[in-house]
Design a protein around this motif. Structure first.
Motif, PDB file in Angstrom:
ATOM      1  N   GLN A  39      51.894  65.471  11.164  1.00  0.00           N
ATOM      2  CA  GLN A  39      53.041  66.351  10.966  1.00  0.00           C
ATOM      3  C   GLN A  39      53.672  66.703  12.306  1.00  0.00           C
ATOM      4  OE1 GLN A  39      54.274  67.100   7.974  1.00  0.00           O
ATOM      5  NE2 GLN A  39      52.640  65.881   7.047  1.00  0.00           N
ATOM      6  N   VAL A  40      55.006  66.599  12.383  1.00  0.00           N
ATOM      7  CA  VAL A  40      55.754  66.924  13.594  1.00  0.00           C
ATOM      8  C   VAL A  40      56.930  67.812  13.188  1.00  0.00           C
ATOM      9  CG1 VAL A  40      57.025  66.049  15.578  1.00  0.00           C
ATOM     10  CG2 VAL A  40      55.113  64.725  14.643  1.00  0.00           C
ATOM     11  N   ARG A  41      57.085  68.919  13.862  1.00  0.00           N
ATOM     12  CA  ARG A  41      58.210  69.809  13.608  1.00  0.00           C
ATOM     13  C   ARG A  41      58.786  70.270  14.941  1.00  0.00           C
ATOM     14  NH1 ARG A  41      57.840  67.961   9.386  1.00  0.00           N
ATOM     15  NH2 ARG A  41      57.771  68.947   7.316  1.00  0.00           N
ATOM     16  N   GLU A  42      60.115  70.360  14.973  1.00  0.00           N
ATOM     17  CA  GLU A  42      60.778  70.904  16.153  1.00  0.00           C
ATOM     18  C   GLU A  42      60.992  72.392  15.959  1.00  0.00           C
ATOM     19  OE1 GLU A  42      64.297  68.794  17.046  1.00  0.00           O
ATOM     20  OE2 GLU A  42      63.280  66.891  17.433  1.00  0.00           O
ATOM     21  N   ALA A  43      60.763  73.151  17.015  1.00  0.00           N
ATOM     22  CA  ALA A  43      60.871  74.604  16.936  1.00  0.00           C
ATOM     23  C   ALA A  43      61.234  75.131  18.316  1.00  0.00           C
ATOM     24  CB  ALA A  43      59.555  75.213  16.438  1.00  0.00           C
ATOM     25  N   ALA A  44      61.344  76.442  18.407  1.00  0.00           N
ATOM     26  CA  ALA A  44      61.596  77.114  19.678  1.00  0.00           C
ATOM     27  C   ALA A  44      60.508  78.158  19.874  1.00  0.00           C
ATOM     28  CB  ALA A  44      62.972  77.765  19.695  1.00  0.00           C
TER      29      ALA A  44
END
Length: 602
Positions: free
Chosen positions: A512-517
């Motif tokens: 699982q890969v997610r972009e976030a800040a």
């Protein structure tokens, strides 16, 4: 005119109050269905048509700085049909009458013309080639400030003030909604979009021969995920923040979410109204059929069949529903145009108009008639099945027996009126259940119409009164040392200032890969704190990561797991970080760290 037809007209007139009441409920259901569904079709149709007509890119990517030759190589990647490189920068505008500066996004216009995301010129003209002091302005910003071709605005381009002449007002499929990064809602007075000649933008930001933003059009049948992965690998040396598809584009995602929300409302709200209408039809016809037992028996005795009698009473319900449908279509047309007017204030399309379809009209009429028939059929069939000889006699009283409360000996605790109510509820459970369902549907209509406003009020109260209690937020284009916060704290009128660091990252856990800040907060922060949906405060851990629960569920992590944090711009090497807890924050996609730990990369 047949005898049954005359009886139908007499019954409708005799029960005109009940008929009108049910018709109004049906009208509300049909109006909500017709208006919302037509608005949904209009928004979706205009969005799809404009995206196709303007060649809106399928994939986007941003980099710190990459040479133009890279864009040419990207055009040869498998699945890529067309690539357009440009320069995109955030600037500040000095607008009259505003105490705080106004932000804007400057987008370069290539000398050969825009290939992807073609602009729609509302008025004026494009900037002349070679002119560095001319710009196109987005329509939302222009209308908010009353700008017209020939007016001037002052922009701060890379630290240098420059006066720009407005040559025209334009729209772009990339900015249907112009929302400032980090904002919750669009604000056209505080954020706008400018288009300038590429040579002027490159000279102002020292980007000659380079680009910072890409739009990519895919070949038919190409896999978006494969192209995104190829772009990420090719752009990794240039500090990319990651390629993404149209579904994650800020403006497109905002528009898509609003359209899907409207679609859901166009389904739920009419069902509530039409469900209430079906219950009312059932109750009214059941009472009328009980009073007309002898008439039904007489009709059957003189030769009328069950089908004719059923059709007669169903006609009573259908006529009532069709009356409501006619009223509903008229109200829906007015409400639908009002909906489109509201959306036009937030979404900038070239020709957004209310376009109802014949299919939606037919659906509204059929739904109203279907709800009426569904409510009436059970009562009519039960009445018609009674043999004529039995129907000629009055309806026998119900068989009474001691109720549950009577058998328990608890009746002496209730007053006489309450005993009558309890007996009626126990001895007629079906009628009581229908009444409960009708009241629950009415309550559901009230809740469905108000819950979003109450939820937003709660979110704003917690987020801006407690989580973000600062009066002014100062944002910088790049990270600055701690002394910048000390300098801000010494400004006149400033009582307290706190530094924080927001950085785009990729979070990996397994596949699982997610972009976030990740938001880095100083220990003991008082101006920016973390609250969950119950307004409970969470302390940011000294070491490790505090994740929003929705983000954690998408990654498949729980408290105690480890995630790999990759800096989106490649400024720091990947590192494994311990997840200390999952918090149900308001947005659900937040990630928080101690500011010192963020700097140490732990």
């Amino acid at each position: 005119m047949t005898a049954l037809r005359r009886k139908l007209l007499r019954d409708l007139w005799r029960m005109r109050a009940q008929v009108l009441t049910i018709a109004l409920v049906v009208a509300c259901g049909v109006a909500s269905l017709f208006s919302m569904r037509s608005a949904y079709d209009s928004l979706r149709g205009e969005r799809d048509a404009w995206y196709a007509r303007a060649r809106f890119p399928d994939v986007f990517a941003s980099v710190r700085r990459a040479p133009r030759s890279v864009a040419a190589r990207l055009a040869s990647l498998p699945g890529v049909a067309l690539v357009e490189a440009r320069i995109v920068e955030e600037v500040t505008l000095d607008m009259p009458g505003m105490a705080e500066p106004v932000a804007a996004r400057v987008v370069s216009l290539p000398p050969t013309g825009v290939l992807l995301g073609a602009l729609h010129l509302r008025e004026g003209r494009h900037p002349e080639q070679g002119r560095s002091d001319e710009a196109l302005v987005h329509e939302a910003f222009a209308r908010a400030w009353g700008l017209r071709p020939g007016d001037t605005i002052v922009a701060v381009l890379h630290g240098r003030r420059q006066r720009l002449r407005v040559t025209g007002v334009a729209l772009s499929p990339e900015f249907v909604s112009t929302m400032q990064p980090g904002a919750l809602v669009p604000d056209a007075r505080r954020y706008g979009v400018l288009w300038m000649n590429e040579s002027a933008v490159a000279a102002a930001f020292q980007m000659e021969g380079a680009f910072s933003d890409l739009g990519v059009r895919l070949d038919e049948g190409a896999r978006e995920a494969a192209v995104v992965a190829s772009l990420d690998r090719a752009l990794a040396p240039y500090g990319t923040t990651g390629a993404y598809g149209r579904a994650r584009h800020p403006s497109a995602r905002w528009v898509d979410q609003e359209i899907e929300q409207l679609k859901g409302q166009a389904t739920v709200t009419p069902l509530l109204f039409l469900g209430v209408a079906a219950l009312l039809v059932n109750m009214v016809l059941a009472r009328m059929l009980g009073l007309e037992r002898e008439q039904i028996a007489t009709l059957k005795a003189i030769g009328y069949g069950d089908r004719e009698i059923i059709a007669h009473y169903l006609s009573h319900a259908v006529v009532t529903a069709l009356l409501g449908a006619v009223l509903g279509v008229g109200l829906g047309a007015v409400a639908g145009r009002w909906f489109i007017t509201l959306y036009a204030d937030f979404f900038r399309f070239p020709s957004l108009a209310f376009r109802p379809s014949a299919a939606t009209l037919a659906l509204g009429v059929l739904a109203s008639a279907g709800s009426a028939v569904a409510g009436a059929l059970g009562a009519v069939r039960a009445a018609v099945r009674i043999p004529p000889a039995e129907a000629m006699r009055p309806e026998p009283p119900a068989r009474y027996r001691p109720s549950v409360m009577e058998r328990l000996g608890a009746y002496h605790l209730l007053p006489s009126a309450a005993r009558m109510v309890v007996r009626e509820l126990e001895r007629r459970p079906g009628r009581a259940a229908l009444s409960v369902v009708g009241v629950s549907f009415a309550a559901a209509i009230m809740v469905a119409g108000r819950f979003s406003m109450d939820s937003l009020d709660h979110l704003l109260a917690v987020q801006f009164a407690r989580a973000q209690s600062d009066d002014v937020t100062v944002s910088f284009a790049r990270p600055l040392p701690q002394r910048a916060a000390f300098e801000v704290a010494r400004l006149p009128g400033v009582m307290h200032a706190e530094a924080q660091r927001a950085a785009g990252v990729r979070l990996r856990h397994g596949r699982q890969v997610r972009e976030a800040a990740i938001l880095g907060l100083p220990r003991g922060s008082t101006l920016r704190r973390v609250f969950d949906e119950r307004a409970t405060r969470w302390d940011v851990p000294a070491e490790g990561l505090l994740l929003g629960r929705a983000l954690g569920e998408r990654l498949g992590v729980r408290a105690g797991d480890t995630v790999t944090v990759e800096d989106a711009e490649g400024a720091m090497p990947p590192r494994d970080v311990h997840v200390t807890a999952l918090v149900d924050d308001m947005l659900g996609l937040g990630a928080y760290m101690d500011l010192d730990a963020r700097h140490r990369g732990r």
